[in-house]
Motif scaffolding. Structure first.
Motif, PDB file in Angstrom:
ATOM      1  N   VAL A 385       0.838  -1.199   0.000  1.00 12.45           N
ATOM      2  CA  VAL A 385       0.000   0.000   0.000  1.00 12.45           C
ATOM      3  C   VAL A 385       0.872   1.247   0.000  1.00 12.45           C
ATOM      4  O   VAL A 385       0.548   2.247  -0.651  1.00 12.45           O
ATOM      5  CB  VAL A 385      -0.963  -0.020   1.206  1.00 12.45           C
ATOM      6  CG1 VAL A 385      -1.667   1.318   1.354  1.00 12.45           C
ATOM      7  CG2 VAL A 385      -1.977  -1.140   1.054  1.00 12.45           C
ATOM      8  N   SER A 386       2.004   1.213   0.702  1.00 15.18           N
ATOM      9  CA  SER A 386       2.906   2.362   0.715  1.00 15.18           C
ATOM     10  C   SER A 386       3.427   2.667  -0.685  1.00 15.18           C
ATOM     11  O   SER A 386       3.522   3.829  -1.092  1.00 15.18           O
ATOM     12  CB  SER A 386       4.077   2.112   1.671  1.00 15.18           C
ATOM     13  OG  SER A 386       3.622   1.967   2.989  1.00 15.18           O
ATOM     14  N   VAL A 387       3.753   1.602  -1.435  1.00 16.69           N
ATOM     15  CA  VAL A 387       4.197   1.818  -2.815  1.00 16.69           C
ATOM     16  C   VAL A 387       3.069   2.408  -3.649  1.00 16.69           C
ATOM     17  O   VAL A 387       3.261   3.347  -4.421  1.00 16.69           O
ATOM     18  CB  VAL A 387       4.693   0.490  -3.431  1.00 16.69           C
ATOM     19  CG1 VAL A 387       5.030   0.681  -4.894  1.00 16.69           C
ATOM     20  CG2 VAL A 387       5.916  -0.016  -2.674  1.00 16.69           C
ATOM     21  N   LEU A 388       1.863   1.880  -3.485  1.00 11.88           N
ATOM     22  CA  LEU A 388       0.720   2.400  -4.251  1.00 11.88           C
ATOM     23  C   LEU A 388       0.422   3.851  -3.893  1.00 11.88           C
ATOM     24  O   LEU A 388       0.080   4.657  -4.762  1.00 11.88           O
ATOM     25  CB  LEU A 388      -0.510   1.527  -3.999  1.00 11.88           C
ATOM     26  CG  LEU A 388      -0.468   0.115  -4.597  1.00 11.88           C
ATOM     27  CD1 LEU A 388      -1.653  -0.709  -4.128  1.00 11.88           C
ATOM     28  CD2 LEU A 388      -0.447   0.198  -6.121  1.00 11.88           C
ATOM     29  N   LEU A 389       0.562   4.197  -2.621  1.00 12.43           N
ATOM     30  CA  LEU A 389       0.336   5.588  -2.218  1.00 12.43           C
ATOM     31  C   LEU A 389       1.328   6.521  -2.896  1.00 12.43           C
ATOM     32  O   LEU A 389       0.995   7.660  -3.241  1.00 12.43           O
ATOM     33  CB  LEU A 389       0.436   5.719  -0.695  1.00 12.43           C
ATOM     34  CG  LEU A 389      -0.673   5.040   0.112  1.00 12.43           C
ATOM     35  CD1 LEU A 389      -0.412   5.196   1.598  1.00 12.43           C
ATOM     36  CD2 LEU A 389      -2.028   5.609  -0.251  1.00 12.43           C
ATOM     37  N   ALA A 402      -3.659   3.450 -12.563  1.00  9.07           N
ATOM     38  CA  ALA A 402      -3.482   2.049 -12.179  1.00  9.07           C
ATOM     39  C   ALA A 402      -3.327   1.917 -10.663  1.00  9.07           C
ATOM     40  O   ALA A 402      -3.865   0.986 -10.047  1.00  9.07           O
ATOM     41  CB  ALA A 402      -2.263   1.471 -12.888  1.00  9.07           C
ATOM     42  N   ALA A 403      -2.610   2.858 -10.046  1.00 10.21           N
ATOM     43  CA  ALA A 403      -2.442   2.820  -8.590  1.00 10.21           C
ATOM     44  C   ALA A 403      -3.782   3.044  -7.891  1.00 10.21           C
ATOM     45  O   ALA A 403      -4.097   2.389  -6.893  1.00 10.21           O
ATOM     46  CB  ALA A 403      -1.426   3.871  -8.157  1.00 10.21           C
ATOM     47  N   ALA A 404      -4.585   3.967  -8.406  1.00  6.26           N
ATOM     48  CA  ALA A 404      -5.907   4.218  -7.805  1.00  6.26           C
ATOM     49  C   ALA A 404      -6.776   2.971  -7.892  1.00  6.26           C
ATOM     50  O   ALA A 404      -7.466   2.603  -6.922  1.00  6.26           O
ATOM     51  CB  ALA A 404      -6.577   5.407  -8.494  1.00  6.26           C
ATOM     52  N   ARG A 405      -6.766   2.288  -9.035  1.00  5.05           N
ATOM     53  CA  ARG A 405      -7.559   1.065  -9.164  1.00  5.05           C
ATOM     54  C   ARG A 405      -7.085  -0.004  -8.185  1.00  5.05           C
ATOM     55  O   ARG A 405      -7.892  -0.727  -7.597  1.00  5.05           O
ATOM     56  CB  ARG A 405      -7.472   0.539 -10.596  1.00  5.05           C
ATOM     57  CG  ARG A 405      -8.164   1.412 -11.621  1.00  5.05           C
ATOM     58  CD  ARG A 405      -8.340   0.684 -12.941  1.00  5.05           C
ATOM     59  NE  ARG A 405      -7.068   0.277 -13.523  1.00  5.05           N
ATOM     60  CZ  ARG A 405      -6.342   1.030 -14.344  1.00  5.05           C
ATOM     61  NH1 ARG A 405      -6.759   2.255 -14.653  1.00  5.05           N
ATOM     62  NH2 ARG A 405      -5.204   0.595 -14.847  1.00  5.05           N
ATOM     63  N   PRO A 417      -7.376   8.862   1.768  1.00  4.90           N
ATOM     64  CA  PRO A 417      -6.828  10.204   1.497  1.00  4.90           C
ATOM     65  C   PRO A 417      -6.162  10.301   0.122  1.00  4.90           C
ATOM     66  O   PRO A 417      -6.348  11.293  -0.587  1.00  4.90           O
ATOM     67  CB  PRO A 417      -5.815  10.410   2.631  1.00  4.90           C
ATOM     68  CG  PRO A 417      -6.315   9.529   3.736  1.00  4.90           C
ATOM     69  CD  PRO A 417      -6.886   8.333   3.057  1.00  4.90           C
ATOM     70  N   ALA A 418      -5.405   9.264  -0.266  1.00  2.21           N
ATOM     71  CA  ALA A 418      -4.759   9.301  -1.580  1.00  2.21           C
ATOM     72  C   ALA A 418      -5.786   9.221  -2.691  1.00  2.21           C
ATOM     73  O   ALA A 418      -5.650   9.867  -3.733  1.00  2.21           O
ATOM     74  CB  ALA A 418      -3.749   8.155  -1.692  1.00  2.21           C
ATOM     75  N   LEU A 419      -6.842   8.432  -2.494  1.00  2.00           N
ATOM     76  CA  LEU A 419      -7.881   8.330  -3.523  1.00  2.00           C
ATOM     77  C   LEU A 419      -8.650   9.633  -3.668  1.00  2.00           C
ATOM     78  O   LEU A 419      -9.045  10.012  -4.776  1.00  2.00           O
ATOM     79  CB  LEU A 419      -8.834   7.181  -3.185  1.00  2.00           C
ATOM     80  CG  LEU A 419      -8.272   5.766  -3.377  1.00  2.00           C
ATOM     81  CD1 LEU A 419      -9.254   4.720  -2.884  1.00  2.00           C
ATOM     82  CD2 LEU A 419      -7.928   5.526  -4.843  1.00  2.00           C
ATOM     83  N   LEU A 420      -8.881  10.326  -2.571  1.00  2.00           N
ATOM     84  CA  LEU A 420      -9.546  11.624  -2.671  1.00  2.00           C
ATOM     85  C   LEU A 420      -8.668  12.633  -3.400  1.00  2.00           C
ATOM     86  O   LEU A 420      -9.170  13.495  -4.131  1.00  2.00           O
ATOM     87  CB  LEU A 420      -9.908  12.140  -1.274  1.00  2.00           C
ATOM     88  CG  LEU A 420     -10.999  11.353  -0.539  1.00  2.00           C
ATOM     89  CD1 LEU A 420     -11.254  11.955   0.833  1.00  2.00           C
ATOM     90  CD2 LEU A 420     -12.274  11.309  -1.353  1.00  2.00           C
ATOM     91  N   LEU A 421      -7.370  12.523  -3.211  1.00  2.00           N
ATOM     92  CA  LEU A 421      -6.460  13.376  -3.978  1.00  2.00           C
ATOM     93  C   LEU A 421      -6.540  13.042  -5.461  1.00  2.00           C
ATOM     94  O   LEU A 421      -6.597  13.935  -6.311  1.00  2.00           O
ATOM     95  CB  LEU A 421      -5.029  13.192  -3.466  1.00  2.00           C
ATOM     96  CG  LEU A 421      -3.962  14.053  -4.145  1.00  2.00           C
ATOM     97  CD1 LEU A 421      -4.156  15.514  -3.776  1.00  2.00           C
ATOM     98  CD2 LEU A 421      -2.566  13.592  -3.754  1.00  2.00           C
ATOM     99  N   ALA A 422      -6.574  11.741  -5.771  1.00  3.96           N
ATOM    100  CA  ALA A 422      -6.690  11.331  -7.175  1.00  3.96           C
ATOM    101  C   ALA A 422      -8.038  11.729  -7.760  1.00  3.96           C
ATOM    102  O   ALA A 422      -8.172  11.948  -8.966  1.00  3.96           O
ATOM    103  CB  ALA A 422      -6.487   9.815  -7.289  1.00  3.96           C
ATOM    104  N   LEU A 423      -9.051  11.835  -6.911  1.00  2.00           N
ATOM    105  CA  LEU A 423     -10.377  12.221  -7.379  1.00  2.00           C
ATOM    106  C   LEU A 423     -10.400  13.659  -7.895  1.00  2.00           C
ATOM    107  O   LEU A 423     -11.305  14.042  -8.634  1.00  2.00           O
ATOM    108  CB  LEU A 423     -11.388  12.051  -6.238  1.00  2.00           C
ATOM    109  CG  LEU A 423     -12.864  11.973  -6.598  1.00  2.00           C
ATOM    110  CD1 LEU A 423     -13.130  10.808  -7.522  1.00  2.00           C
ATOM    111  CD2 LEU A 423     -13.702  11.839  -5.336  1.00  2.00           C
TER     112      LEU A 423
END
Length: 568
Positions: A385-389, A402-405, A417-423
């Motif tokens: 998860v740290s790598v994906l973040l 791809a990381a968001a998926r 939090p990271a997904l909301l940033l990607a949003l």
């Protein structure tokens, strides 16, 4: 507080990269012109023109280039992303408490992801100020050129027909150039011969030209017709566009001036090649330049003689071993091809590929090695998860998406939090992937962000995905957000999509809205609402379906039967 390039407006970041590429291209064009100093002025003009056109198309050429090479870093944003990834990888993968719904805004995201936005109500950030400054400069220069174009139109409308005695000279000059005879008119508002167009080309001569000897008049017409034959008005517009968009770059202005000067010298070569004596023609240029006055419209028109450029042109004319004859088709093709190769090389050198952009291999290896050595599936999952973040902040939008998926199945406390940033990402596909991931994990804290995307995202696909995600979350707040969207009489079948999502919520709170939609005037909305009531499955919903079946047509009953069979 440090400001990274990832926080810059995308237009400004792209403009900065294009400026570096343009500077490199113009320096190379200057070197090419220096190598061609003993060749025809037409070849040097061609080199400068292709370089200026290349400045305009560099962003597109960089995006479409089939290859890249690694002389320059992939992009400034990529370098910034590498730094951001290393910082994220070095940080401990601590799992903190969930972010409360009230805190799941930009400030809470910034605390966990590391890109803090400016405080609410803060003064204008300097990247935005730079962008506004560039836009103001481009707008001012564009206004200047528009005013110059209006002045040229006024000059053309205020001109009069040339004396009939000039027709023979004009026809003879046009035959030498291999073109149809352009319109020749006389204007009391011009002091030197100018050519304006390019759609309806007109050569304007000053009123004093009626007193000129035939030799001087013929030279002036040949010079201006040479501009028409060489399509110099079109290249002048290319230079004006480059100067407008890159008004802050002195190299662009130098290139535009050199292109204009070489165009004049190339037309001088044509006149001399047609049989005019260099000394006599130089005298005509001097007499014309002495009568010239500054004029705003000359940014878009071609003048026969400018005082500031006269000395170099006369020296070139009178040089004992001048090599200014017009270039043949082969020479022009060679120079144009070489210039195009330079454009492609510069665009490829500054391409978005090259060294790994956000995916710092060392950081990934460290995280995964730590997971393997420390043991335990939970630690291993945390490392991934740290790598994906870190990858959610990659410079490449495909990597971010791809990381968001991939974060869809992660712990919401860490991933949200990271997904909301990607949003809120600048790229449409990344926002869509983030909305789908948030909906899949059923994160109620993301309802407000999803509702904002569903109501106002510029991409229809993102709006649809956000509506679907709200239906997957299914909370009372999500139902309320979906009902609010029904007030949007949108062109993109929003009401039908909302009806479908309300059925996906399986929440009895959606019944009233669906019952109202079941009698909507739009047939597609009615079908979607009835099928949603079937999926809702509450006693009230089934009763409403039974009532609707009494007046439904066979097609509607068939769809309802299928929906009831598929409902869980």
């Amino acid at each position: 507080m440090s400001v990274t390039l990832l926080e810059w407006p995308p237009v400004l970041a792209g403009l900065l990269e294009t400026t570096v590429r343009a500077a490199a291209l113009l320096v190379l064009a200057g070197g090419a012109a220096l190598l061609l100093r003993r060749a025809s002025a037409a070849l040097r003009h061609l080199a400068w023109t292709v370089a200026l056109a290349g400045v305009l198309v560099l962003p597109l050429a960089s995006a479409l280039s089939p290859f890249q090479w690694d002389v320059l870093p992939g992009s400034w944003a990529a370098m910034d992303a590498r730094s951001a990834t290393a910082e994220a990888a070095a940080a401990p993968p601590a799992v903190g408490p969930a972010t409360p719904a009230a805190e799941a805004g930009p400030r809470a995201i910034a605390k966990q992801v590391g890109t803090a936005p400016p405080p609410a109500g803060s003064p204008l950030t300097w990247p935005t100020a730079l962008l506004l400054l560039w836009a103001a400069g481009a707008g001012a220069l564009g206004t200047f050129f528009a005013y110059a174009a209006l002045r040229l139109r006024r000059l053309r409308l205020g001109s009069v027909e040339a004396p009939a005695a000039w027709s023979a000279l004009a026809d003879a000059a046009a035959r030498r150039m291999g073109i149809r005879t352009p319109a020749v008119r006389v204007s009391a508002e011009v002091d030197i011969p100018i050519t304006l167009g390019p759609a309806r080309t007109v050569v304007l001569l000053p009123a004093e030209a009626r007193e000129w000897p035939a030799e001087r008049l013929a030279a002036a017409l040949q010079h201006e017709f040479a501009h028409v034959a060489r399509h110099d008005l079109g290249t002048q517009l290319v230079a004006a566009a480059a100067c407008t968009l890159h008004w802050f770059n002195p190299l662009v202005w130098v290139a535009a001036r050199q292109a204009r000067l070489e165009a004049e010298r190339a037309c001088d070569d044509v006149v001399v090649a047609s049989g005019a004596l260099p000394s006599s023609y130089a005298r005509h240029l001097l007499e014309t330049a002495l009568a010239a006055r500054p004029a705003m419209h000359r940014g878009l028109a071609l003048s026969m003689a400018r005082p500031s450029e006269l000395e170099g042109r006369i020296r070139a004319l009178l040089a004992p071993h001048r090599r200014g004859m017009p270039a043949g088709p082969l020479g022009g093709a060679v120079v144009a091809s070489a210039a195009l190769v330079l454009v492609l090389l510069v665009a490829s050198a500054a391409g978005s590929s090259g060294p790994p952009t956000g995916t710092d291999a060392a950081a990934q290896a460290t995280l995964l090695e730590a997971a393997d050595t420390e043991g335990g599936a939970a630690i291993h999952s945390q490392a991934r998860v740290s790598v994906l973040l870190a990858l959610v902040r990659d410079a490449d939008p495909h990597v971010r998406g791809a990381a968001a998926r991939s974060l869809a199945g992660a712990d919401p406390e860490r991933a949200l939090p990271a997904l909301l940033l990607a949003l809120a990402d600048e790229h449409r596909d990344v926002r869509e992937d983030a909305a789908r991931a948030v909906g899949s994990m059923g994160a109620e804290a993301a309802v407000a962000d999803l509702a904002a995307r569903a109501a106002g995202d510029p991409s229809r696909s993102v709006r649809y995905t956000a509506i679907w995600a709200l239906g997957e979350i299914g909370s009372d707040e999500a139902v309320g957000s979906l009902v609010t969207l029904l007030d949007d009489a949108h062109r993109d079948n929003v009401r039908e999509r909302v009806a479908d999502a309300l059925g996906d919520t399986r929440n009895p709170a959606a019944f009233e809205a669906l019952q109202e939609l079941a009698s909507d005037q739009d047939r597609g909305v009615r079908y979607a609402a009835l099928e949603a009531l079937a999926r809702l499955g509450s006693p009230e919903a089934l009763a409403a379906l039974s009532e609707a079946l009494e007046t439904a047509d066979s097609h509607t009953r068939r769809r309802l039967a299928r929906a009831l069979g598929n409902a869980r």
